[in-house]
Write a protein that holds these residues in place. Structure first.
Motif, PDB file in Angstrom:
ATOM      1  N   LEU A   1      -3.279  -3.257  -2.081  1.00 12.02           N
ATOM      2  CA  LEU A   1      -3.953  -3.353  -0.714  1.00 12.02           C
ATOM      3  C   LEU A   1      -2.891  -3.284   0.301  1.00 12.02           C
ATOM      4  N   LEU A   2      -2.031  -4.389   0.017  1.00 12.47           N
ATOM      5  CA  LEU A   2      -1.063  -4.520   1.123  1.00 12.47           C
ATOM      6  C   LEU A   2       0.154  -3.468   1.252  1.00 12.47           C
ATOM      7  N   VAL A   3       0.433  -3.041   0.180  1.00  7.96           N
ATOM      8  CA  VAL A   3       1.393  -1.849   0.073  1.00  7.96           C
ATOM      9  C   VAL A   3       0.812  -0.645   0.965  1.00  7.96           C
ATOM     10  N   LEU A   4      -0.548  -0.219   0.570  1.00 12.81           N
ATOM     11  CA  LEU A   4      -1.008   0.772   1.030  1.00 12.81           C
ATOM     12  C   LEU A   4      -1.444   0.361   2.475  1.00 12.81           C
ATOM     13  N   VAL A   5      -1.561  -0.709   2.845  1.00 13.72           N
ATOM     14  CA  VAL A   5      -1.970  -0.721   4.419  1.00 13.72           C
ATOM     15  C   VAL A   5      -0.512  -0.732   5.013  1.00 13.72           C
ATOM     16  N   SER A   6       0.556  -1.090   4.535  1.00 11.35           N
ATOM     17  CA  SER A   6       1.823  -0.891   5.116  1.00 11.35           C
ATOM     18  C   SER A   6       2.270   0.561   5.179  1.00 11.35           C
ATOM     19  N   PHE A   7       1.981   1.288   4.009  1.00 10.01           N
ATOM     20  CA  PHE A   7       2.391   2.684   3.995  1.00 10.01           C
ATOM     21  C   PHE A   7       1.674   3.334   5.111  1.00 10.01           C
ATOM     22  N   ALA A   8       0.095   3.127   5.149  1.00 12.23           N
ATOM     23  CA  ALA A   8      -0.408   3.840   6.211  1.00 12.23           C
ATOM     24  C   ALA A   8       0.030   3.613   7.653  1.00 12.23           C
ATOM     25  N   THR A   9       0.226   2.283   8.004  1.00 12.63           N
ATOM     26  CA  THR A   9       0.683   2.046   9.285  1.00 12.63           C
ATOM     27  C   THR A   9       1.996   2.446   9.478  1.00 12.63           C
ATOM     28  N   THR A  10       2.967   2.329   8.669  1.00 13.37           N
ATOM     29  CA  THR A  10       4.238   2.855   8.736  1.00 13.37           C
ATOM     30  C   THR A  10       4.290   4.279   9.052  1.00 13.37           C
ATOM     31  N   TRP A  11       3.243   5.114   8.425  1.00 16.85           N
ATOM     32  CA  TRP A  11       3.457   6.686   8.834  1.00 16.85           C
ATOM     33  C   TRP A  11       2.814   6.885  10.295  1.00 16.85           C
ATOM     34  N   ILE A  12       1.977   6.296  10.605  1.00 14.55           N
ATOM     35  CA  ILE A  12       1.218   6.302  12.044  1.00 14.55           C
ATOM     36  C   ILE A  12       2.224   5.757  12.853  1.00 14.55           C
ATOM     37  N   THR A  13       3.071   4.967  12.624  1.00 14.57           N
ATOM     38  CA  THR A  13       4.089   4.295  13.503  1.00 14.57           C
ATOM     39  C   THR A  13       5.391   5.335  13.562  1.00 14.57           C
ATOM     40  N   VAL A  14       5.589   5.789  12.527  1.00 19.02           N
ATOM     41  CA  VAL A  14       6.666   6.922  12.655  1.00 19.02           C
ATOM     42  C   VAL A  14       6.244   8.260  13.542  1.00 19.02           C
ATOM     43  N   ALA A  15       5.126   8.385  13.585  1.00 22.78           N
ATOM     44  CA  ALA A  15       4.334   9.593  14.204  1.00 22.78           C
ATOM     45  C   ALA A  15       4.518   9.064  15.723  1.00 22.78           C
ATOM     46  N   LEU A  16       4.015   8.085  16.002  1.00 20.72           N
ATOM     47  CA  LEU A  16       4.297   7.288  17.514  1.00 20.72           C
ATOM     48  C   LEU A  16       5.665   7.308  17.918  1.00 20.72           C
ATOM     49  N   GLY A  17       6.497   6.684  17.103  1.00 20.53           N
ATOM     50  CA  GLY A  17       7.894   6.792  17.511  1.00 20.53           C
ATOM     51  C   GLY A  17       8.593   8.124  17.757  1.00 20.53           C
ATOM     52  N   LEU A  18       8.011   9.211  17.005  1.00 28.24           N
ATOM     53  CA  LEU A  18       8.415  10.532  17.252  1.00 28.24           C
ATOM     54  C   LEU A  18       8.044  11.181  18.588  1.00 28.24           C
TER      55      LEU A  18
END
Length: 247
Positions: free
Chosen positions: A140-157
Motif C-alpha cells: 500500500l505504501l508503494v502504491l500511494v507513493s507511486f500515485a502521488t509521485t505521478w500526480i506530482t510530476v504532472a503538477l511540476g510539468l
C-alpha cells in the motif's frame, strides 16, 4: 529505454544527495514530526492505547507527501532550464526522463519510510500484524507513493517556474493533516469532519492502520486502492500530455 532510465535515475538521485533541503524534507522532517506529535502534542489527544501506535501509520503517509516537493522542483527544472533539449542530442528517450523522476522519487521515499519506521520502532511502536499484513502495508505504501509521485510530476510539468513548482505540492502535503492521520476524523469539528471522512487519505491511512494493527479491512482497502489507481492514472495521462506539449 531501460539503459536511459537507469542513467537518468542515477543522475536524479545524485542531485537529491547534493540537495540538503530535499534530504531534510524527505527523511529528517518526518522524523521530527513523529517525535513532536508523540512526545509533545500526543498526550493531549484522547486515543485508546499508545499514541505512537495510532500516529505511526499517518506519519508514514506524511513521509511520502513531504518528499514530493523535491520531485516537482526537479521535473520543472529540467523543463524550464533547457535540459530536455540536451537529452535529445544525447539520444535519451523522453519517456525515460519521466520514468527516472518517478523511480528516483520512489527510491527516496522507500529510504525515508524505512528511516521513519525504524525510529518509530525504537520509540515504542509495536505492530501485532502478521507477515502477510506487513506485506500488504508495504504494498500500500508503494502504491500511494507511486500515485502521488505521478500526480506530482504532472503538477511540476504544469508549473511555469521552479518557484511555483515548489508550491504546487502544498495541497498534497496538507491533505493528510486534514485526515485521520493525527486524530480520528469523528473527533473533528463539523465540516472538517465530513471533509476528512471523504477525502482520499483517510481510507488510505485507515487501511494502513488496520494492516499494521493486524485487523485489515477489505472494504477500506478497496476504497484506498481505487483512490491510488485513480490518482496514478490521472497523473500519468496528465504528465504525458503536458510533457509532449512542452518538450
Amino acid at each position: 529505454m531501460a539503459s536511459s532510465t537507469t542513467t537518468m535515475l542515477g543522475r536524479n538521485f545524485k542531485h537529491t544527495l547534493r540537495n540538503p533541503v530535499a534530504v531534510f524534507n524527505a527523511i529528517l522532517f518526518p522524523i521530527v514530526l513523529l517525535l513532536m506529535f508523540v512526545y509533545v502534542i500526543g498526550g493531549a489527544f484522547d486515543i485508546p492505547g499508545k499514541y505512537i501506535d495510532y500516529a505511526t501509520p499517518g506519519m508514514l503517509i506524511l513521509t511520502i507527501c513531504y518528499g514530493l516537493s523535491a520531485t516537482a522542483l526537479s521535473v520543472n527544472s529540467d523543463m524550464t532550464k533547457g535540459i530536455i533539449n540536451r537529452f535529445k542530442v544525447m539520444d535519451i528517450s523522453r519517456s525515460a526522463v519521466l520514468s527516472a523522476h518517478v523511480a528516483a522519487s520512489l527510491l527516496r521515499t522507500v529510504i525515508a519510510l524505512a528511516a521513519v519506521t525504524g525510529v518509530a520502532l525504537a520509540f515504542g511502536f509495536r505492530s501485532p500484524g502478521s507477515f502477510t499484513d506487513w506485506l500488504g502495508a508495504i504494498g500500500l505504501l508503494v502504491l500511494v507513493s507511486f500515485a502521488t509521485t505521478w500526480i506530482t510530476v504532472a503538477l511540476g510539468l504544469a508549473a511555469k517556474t521552479p518557484e511555483s513548482a515548489g508550491l504546487v505540492t502544498v495541497p498534497l502535503i496538507m491533505l493528510p493533516f486534514l485526515s485521520s492521520a493525527i486524530v480520528p476524523a469523528e473527533t473533528m469539528a463539523p465540516g472538517v469532519r465530513q471533509f476528512a471522512q471523504y477525502q482520499p487519505f483517510t481510507p488510505i491511512i485507515e487501511t494502513l492502520r488496520g494492516l499494521l494493527a493486524g485487523e485489515p479491512s477489505g472494504s477500506k482497502a478497496l476504497v484506498a486502492a481505487a483512490w491510488c489507481v485513480g490518482i496514478a492514472l490521472v497523473g500519468y495521462v496528465w504528465s504525458l500530455s503536458t510533457f509532449k506539449k512542452r518538450a
